[in-house]
Design a protein around this motif. Structure first.
Motif, short mmCIF file in Angstrom:
data_model
loop_
_atom_site.label_atom_id
_atom_site.label_comp_id
_atom_site.label_asym_id
_atom_site.label_seq_id
_atom_site.Cartn_x
_atom_site.Cartn_y
_atom_site.Cartn_z
N TYR A 48 39.02 77.69 43.22
CA TYR A 48 38.12 76.89 43.45
C TYR A 48 39.30 75.69 42.97
N GLY A 50 39.79 72.28 44.69
CA GLY A 50 39.83 71.10 45.85
C GLY A 50 38.83 70.26 44.12
N SER A 75 31.99 71.71 49.96
CA SER A 75 33.18 72.30 50.15
C SER A 75 32.65 71.66 51.51
#
Length: 92
Positions: A48, A50, A75
């Motif tokens: 991940y 983000g 997310s």
């Protein structure tokens, strides 16, 4: 006293001019025509990368408790269980 007052006025003017410059740079521009925002389809084992919108109240969303060192991250419409190395352990 007069020099102190003039320094205060000059400092205030400088701060105000910097503030208006920053406001001018932070304008919103709409996306170009034909722009398509793709929502990433996460899978367990992916890394991940983000933003970390950490879910502190995981019970509110009926998520299982995260193990020690793991966090639930939102997310988009998905919840991701992220491990210490940024690897997705579970997608909810």
């Amino acid at each position: 006293m007069n020099k102190l007052r003039s320094l205060f006025v000059m400092g205030t003017a400088l701060v105000m001019s910097l503030g208006t410059t920053a406001m001018a740079q932070a304008q919103y521009y709409p996306p170009p025509p034909g722009y398509y925002h793709h929502h990433h389809d996460w899978h367990a084992g992916d890394r991940y990368y983000g933003p970390r919108h950490v879910i502190v109240h995981w019970r509110h969303y009926r998520l299982p408790p995260p193990p020690y060192g793991y966090v639930w991250v939102a997310s988009g419409p998905r919840f991701l269980l992220i491990g210490p190395g940024g690897v997705i352990s579970r997608v909810w």
